[in-house]
Motif scaffolding. Structure first.
Motif, PDB file in Angstrom:
ATOM      1  N   VAL A 330       0.835  -1.202   0.000  1.00 31.48           N
ATOM      2  CA  VAL A 330       0.000   0.000   0.000  1.00 31.48           C
ATOM      3  C   VAL A 330       0.868   1.251   0.000  1.00 31.48           C
ATOM      4  CG1 VAL A 330      -1.716   1.284   1.282  1.00 31.48           C
ATOM      5  CG2 VAL A 330      -1.892  -1.176   1.135  1.00 31.48           C
ATOM      6  N   THR A 331       1.908   1.246   0.866  1.00 30.51           N
ATOM      7  CA  THR A 331       2.781   2.424   0.916  1.00 30.51           C
ATOM      8  C   THR A 331       3.466   2.627  -0.416  1.00 30.51           C
ATOM      9  OG1 THR A 331       3.615   1.095   2.712  1.00 30.51           O
ATOM     10  CG2 THR A 331       3.913   3.439   2.896  1.00 30.51           C
ATOM     11  N   SER A 332       3.970   1.556  -0.985  1.00 28.11           N
ATOM     12  CA  SER A 332       4.719   1.758  -2.220  1.00 28.11           C
ATOM     13  C   SER A 332       3.785   2.160  -3.346  1.00 28.11           C
ATOM     14  CB  SER A 332       5.500   0.510  -2.593  1.00 28.11           C
ATOM     15  OG  SER A 332       4.617  -0.493  -2.960  1.00 28.11           O
ATOM     16  N   PHE A 333       2.538   1.763  -3.273  1.00 23.26           N
ATOM     17  CA  PHE A 333       1.572   2.244  -4.278  1.00 23.26           C
ATOM     18  C   PHE A 333       1.424   3.760  -4.163  1.00 23.26           C
ATOM     19  CE2 PHE A 333      -2.889   3.425  -5.130  1.00 23.26           C
ATOM     20  CZ  PHE A 333      -2.907   3.182  -6.484  1.00 23.26           C
ATOM     21  N   LEU A 334       1.260   4.214  -2.932  1.00 25.45           N
ATOM     22  CA  LEU A 334       1.127   5.667  -2.736  1.00 25.45           C
ATOM     23  C   LEU A 334       2.409   6.383  -3.155  1.00 25.45           C
ATOM     24  CD1 LEU A 334      -0.754   5.727   0.661  1.00 25.45           C
ATOM     25  CD2 LEU A 334      -1.672   6.111  -1.612  1.00 25.45           C
ATOM     26  N   LEU A 335       3.548   5.786  -2.766  1.00 25.22           N
ATOM     27  CA  LEU A 335       4.825   6.422  -3.100  1.00 25.22           C
ATOM     28  C   LEU A 335       5.026   6.465  -4.598  1.00 25.22           C
ATOM     29  CD1 LEU A 335       7.468   5.190  -0.537  1.00 25.22           C
ATOM     30  CD2 LEU A 335       6.571   7.464  -0.860  1.00 25.22           C
ATOM     31  N   THR A 336       4.732   5.365  -5.252  1.00 27.62           N
ATOM     32  CA  THR A 336       5.059   5.292  -6.669  1.00 27.62           C
ATOM     33  C   THR A 336       4.245   6.292  -7.478  1.00 27.62           C
ATOM     34  OG1 THR A 336       5.391   3.838  -8.536  1.00 27.62           O
ATOM     35  CG2 THR A 336       3.470   3.425  -7.246  1.00 27.62           C
ATOM     36  N   SER A 431      10.460   5.121  -7.760  1.00 22.91           N
ATOM     37  CA  SER A 431       9.015   5.029  -7.967  1.00 22.91           C
ATOM     38  C   SER A 431       8.724   4.029  -9.078  1.00 22.91           C
ATOM     39  CB  SER A 431       8.420   6.403  -8.265  1.00 22.91           C
ATOM     40  OG  SER A 431       8.691   6.780  -9.574  1.00 22.91           O
ATOM     41  N   GLY A 432       9.636   3.890 -10.033  1.00 22.43           N
ATOM     42  CA  GLY A 432       9.438   2.875 -11.067  1.00 22.43           C
ATOM     43  C   GLY A 432       9.490   1.475 -10.493  1.00 22.43           C
ATOM     44  N   VAL A 433      10.498   1.239  -9.656  1.00 20.39           N
ATOM     45  CA  VAL A 433      10.632  -0.108  -9.092  1.00 20.39           C
ATOM     46  C   VAL A 433       9.454  -0.432  -8.180  1.00 20.39           C
ATOM     47  CG1 VAL A 433      12.005  -1.477  -7.502  1.00 20.39           C
ATOM     48  CG2 VAL A 433      13.118  -0.198  -9.298  1.00 20.39           C
TER      49      VAL A 433
END
Lengths: 536, 385
Positions: A330-336, A431-433
């Motif tokens: 979830v965090t990385s979705f928001l971050l990305t 953000s790509g990764v």
């Protein structure tokens, strides 16, 4: 905003339907489309030669259609014709179970129903049908049946001997797991249904078949667990799928785009999977799967946003690390989607927010870069998309080498040449990764990321916030087949929140699932004001 | 069909309107953007008056180029003169080329030419400008502010950072107050304009001057009245609840501690209450201080027992009381400056009294009987028993 888009889209599609209304789905090839010759008989005639000529006229120049005329019966001989398409039927089976028994059979004389006799006591094949409609026969032959014509009979025996070479059941390439079944669907519908049946041995597992595509005649199967699924959903799926009018269905994506609730939304309201265990678990949750012949991707509706953050392994492994990884997703979705936008907006509009030592570093690194930051970051995002796309499209043998060149050397060289600053490369790469943690939302992510950069450039954090609020509002307004798309987050549904961002231990979850299976009406989803007739 | 056309046009219009709006909004933004590298980061400001009454502003601009050099200062000093601060700063564009970026100002130095005249006129800029943050520390200096901005430091190539640390870490010491610009403004924009600020000095070290923050400057009517030394400064800070640490050390004149020096560490932020009481129209104030100590060091030989620990507490209380009283001697009896905030306590408790006597507060404060009550508790012996 999306509402009026949808309205207009509906209106446009109505216009299109009006122009193509003559094209009847259930009818034969001759109507509507320009395929086939006009003078074909409606029914099978009793004249064997007439049938042969009609078939030859119908198929025309057609390599691979086999016509075998022979004499049936040992004592009483009757001329017969067997038609099949090479490569789609099993020839040894035809020889052993069809031709040989018929040639050696004692045929009844007189007025006895010879077709019935053949079906009942001669042909050692499981699936046999009688058919009178000529066009139906043609279609069945193209679908892998052998058609047996007899002199003097106005009926045809359709013998199911379809067998063709298919890719075997292999590991999934899009949804890889460490723990859990590795098999995935392939391009054959029968195999796919078999894979699902092997997961759920229950008579209530239903498969409703229909044919779509006026030319391609593709088989589509709607599958659900009767008693668990909400009947209204199944009815809605049926209704939407039957409404589809198109010449060919080559992949389930064709159907997805016709039945989805919000065609103008960036978010997909129909999910897909190529793993049988995932589809099985979705069916157990009361969803409906749509299989399409010729593709390993099975559609699952209704779809919820939170499903895209779930992976089958979440349930197979123990809950502790799983929950950490889910939070990371979830965090990385928001971050990305937001990190590049946040970076741009902070640098341009709110440098106060950057800690002093970091600011000095950033200012130093930005000193020699020739372009504006937002140009730089959008370009890098697009470059990343190019590398990603080329990585997918490139022929496999050169793929790795070129993507390595693309990613490493290009990035390094751009930084060394002073075209791009290092923080931008770091941010875009990160953000790509991190976009690959939520693979199924990848299209959405790539577009939203650029939108956030634009909003951040133009209006700073305010713009990022407003765009974020717009997206959340939009998510809250979406529904998929009558279900709120963002449930259990909004509307809040505590019962389902047990398996939303965090996964509770299975005992608690199964408690929930068992309750679901007790009755169709106790489906877990709160329909949240969705219209009962499933109106979009 | 006409209806259909209408709807179609409607749709196209809305789309066109949306596209125009988006493109206009996108076009509007370009001029506001300024990249980091197009701005000069200001780390420290020094303010002086010139002889003819103009303002001389000295800015320490951070040079990102020199950040990595260990020997050199990463600061470039620019000086500009103008009628007002804002005027002087704008003129700097002629020399620097870029707009200064204000939010990172750490230290504002006020030179003697300002602090001996009146500090309030120059403070307005710091509360009015939207880019200047409310948190840079204010320091007063006896040397011209320009000299202080020009100082070098050993530990970092950004002197502003070192001075900031010197002030921040006074919580370990209590020998200088910590006054951010907003707090200084609050003190100065009152009627009495009574306040305090830390004093910065330049001290010689290896043939070079480095900054040193020590002591407290007391202002009245916006004018620098006089200095408090380290102990007196802590005396004020005790009452202001700002002593977060520090060492109390003494050679105690007592039977059980003869020839022994003991250093007591103040281990937590002290508590303080100011209790005014009005009896028969006579105002008196009781100040209660409460703090916790630990024994940091004992130079000499003494065996600490429960009895002499209690005695040590009493001695430490006396020490603290002495610090406060020595500060009172200057602030109350010499300058009539109520830097402790006793007036606020009186105002809060006796609003009617305050209303009648606020004009006369200086004289009332001068005669005010102040009773000081200190309680300390030695919670840690610093040794395992």
């Amino acid at each position: 905003m999306f509402r009026w888009l949808t309205k207009n889209f509906k209106y446009l599609s109505l216009l299109m339907h009006n122009t193509t209304d003559g094209q009847e789905q259930g009818g034969s090839f001759t109507n509507g489309t320009n395929i086939g010759s006009p003078n074909l008989p409606k029914l099978v005639s009793a004249d064997l030669n007439g049938n042969l000529e009609a078939l030859q006229a119908c198929f025309g120049m057609n390599e691979g259609v086999l016509y075998r005329t022979f004499l049936a019966g040992k004592a009483v001989k009757r001329p017969a014709l067997l038609v099949a398409v090479s490569g789609m039927v099993e020839k040894t089976m035809i020889n052993e179970s069809v031709l040989s028994p018929i040639m050696n059979a004692e045929l009844p004389t007189g007025k006895a129903d010879i077709m019935r006799h053949l079906r009942v006591s001669v042909l050692a094949v499981m699936d046999i049908k009688e058919e009178k409609d000529f066009m139906q026969v043609v279609q069945q032959v193209l679908g892998g049946n052998a058609a047996l014509f007899m002199e003097g009979e106005s009926k045809v025996l359709l013998i199911q001997l379809a067998d063709w070479n298919m890719r075997g059941v292999e590991q999934s390439t899009t949804e890889t797991v460490i723990r859990g079944p590795k098999d995935s669907f392939n391009e054959d519908l029968a195999t796919n249904l078999m894979l699902l049946r092997r997961r759920i041995h229950h008579p209530k597992l239903r498969f409703e078949s229909l044919t779509l595509g006026s030319i391609s005649r593709t088989k589509v199967v709607i599958s659900y667990l009767d008693g668990i699924v909400d009947d209204a959903i199944v009815e809605e799926v049926r209704k939407r799928v039957k409404k589809i009018r198109m010449p060919a269905v080559l992949e389930s994506g064709y159907i997805e785009q016709y039945i989805e609730d919000a065609p103008f939304s960036l978010f997909p309201t129909v999910s897909n999977s190529e793993k049988p265990d995932i589809v099985a678990s979705r069916l157990l949750e009361g969803r409906v799967a749509i299989f399409v012949d010729g593709t390993p991707f099975v559609l699952v509706v209704p779809d919820q946003l939170i499903n895209h953050f779930h992976v089958s392994e979440d349930y197979y492994s123990r809950p502790y690390l799983t929950n950490l990884v889910r939070l990371l997703r979830v965090t990385s979705f928001l971050l990305t989607i937001m990190l590049p936008g946040l970076f741009v907006s902070i640098i341009y509009h709110h440098p106060i927010l950057i800690p002093f030592s970091l600011l000095v570093k950033l200012a130093k690194l930005r000193e020699d870069v020739p372009f504006q930051l937002y140009i730089e970051i959008t370009t890098m995002i697009l470059v990343f998309e190019i590398i990603k796309e080329s990585g997918i499209r490139m022929p496999r043998p050169i793929g790795q080498a070129v993507s390595l060149v693309g990613a490493l050397i290009l990035g390094q060289a751009a930084v060394d040449a002073g075209l791009v600053s290092i923080p931008v490369v770091v941010i875009v790469a990160f953000s790509g990764v991190s976009s690959f943690l939520v693979t199924s939302l990848n299209d959405t992510i790539s577009l939203l990321r650029i939108l956030f950069v634009l909003a951040g450039t133009a209006f700073g954090l305010y713009g990022v916030l407003v765009l974020g609020m717009f997206i959340v509002t939009h998510l809250a307004s979406l529904r998929s087949f009558g279900m709120p798309y963002a449930t259990p987050l909004f509307p809040i549904n505590w019962h389902n929140a047990k398996d939303a961002v965090l996964r509770f231990p299975l005992r608690l979850l199964w408690d929930q699932r068992n309750r679901m299976s007790q009755g169709a009406k106790e489906v877990q989803y709160n329909r949240g004001g969705g219209k009962q007739d499933g109106q979009r | 069909m006409a209806n259909v056309n209408k709807r179609k046009r409607h749709w196209a219009l809305r789309l066109a309107a949306g596209l125009i709006a988006v493109s206009v909004i996108a076009g509007l933004t370009g001029c506001n953007l300024a990249e980091l590298n197009q701005k000069a980061l200001v780390s420290m400001i020094g303010l002086d008056y010139t002889k003819n009454g103009q303002v001389r502003v000295t800015l320490g601009l951070i040079s990102t180029r020199k950040m990595e050099s260990k020997d050199d200062r990463a600061v470039m000093i620019y000086t500009s003169e103008g009628e007002t601060i804002f005027d002087a700063i704008r003129k700097l564009v002629m020399e620097v080329g870029n707009q200064p970026l204000w939010p990172y100002v750490r230290i504002v130095v006020l030179g003697p030419s300002i602090s001996k005249k009146d500090v309030t006129p120059v403070l307005d800029f710091f509360s009015r400008n939207n880019e200047v943050q409310p948190n840079p520390y204010i320091v007063l200096s006896q040397d011209p502010a320009e000299d202080i901005v020009n100082l070098k430091t050993d530990m970092s190539n950004l002197p502003a950072l070192i001075i900031e640390q010197q002030i921040d870490n006074q919580t370990l010491l209590g020998f200088a107050p910590k006054v951010p610009s907003y707090q200084f403004g609050e003190m100065m924009f009152t009627e009495e304009k009574v306040g305090y600020a830390p004093i910065i000095k330049k001290v010689k070290r290896n043939n070079e001057y480095i900054p040193k923050v020590q002591g407290m400057a007391v202002l009245k009517k916006g004018i620098w009245k006089g200095d408090l030394n380290e102990k007196e400064t802590r005396g004020v800070l005790w009452v202001k609840k700002q002593v977060g640490g520090g060492i109390l050390v003494s050679e105690f004149e007592s039977a059980s501690f003869s020839n022994v020096k003991i250093a007591l560490e103040i281990i937590e932020k002290n508590k303080a209450t100011i209790e005014p009481s009005l009896v028969n129209g006579e105002l008196s104030v009781r100040i209660r201080i409460d703090t916790a100590l630990s024994i940091g060091e004992v130079m000499g030989s003494v065996r600490l027992t429960d009895e002499n620990t209690t005695e040590l507490n009493r001695l430490a209380e006396q020490l603290i009381k002495n610090e406060i009283e020595s500060s009172l001697k200057k602030t109350q009896k010499t300058w009539k400056t109520d830097v402790y905030g006793i007036n606020e306590a009186v105002h809060r408790k006796y609003p009617a009294y305050w209303k009648n006597n606020r004009k006369n507060w200086d004289n009332i404060f001068y005669d005010l009987p102040i009773d000081i009550e200190v309680t300390t508790e030695i919670t840690k012996m610093g040794l395992f028993r």
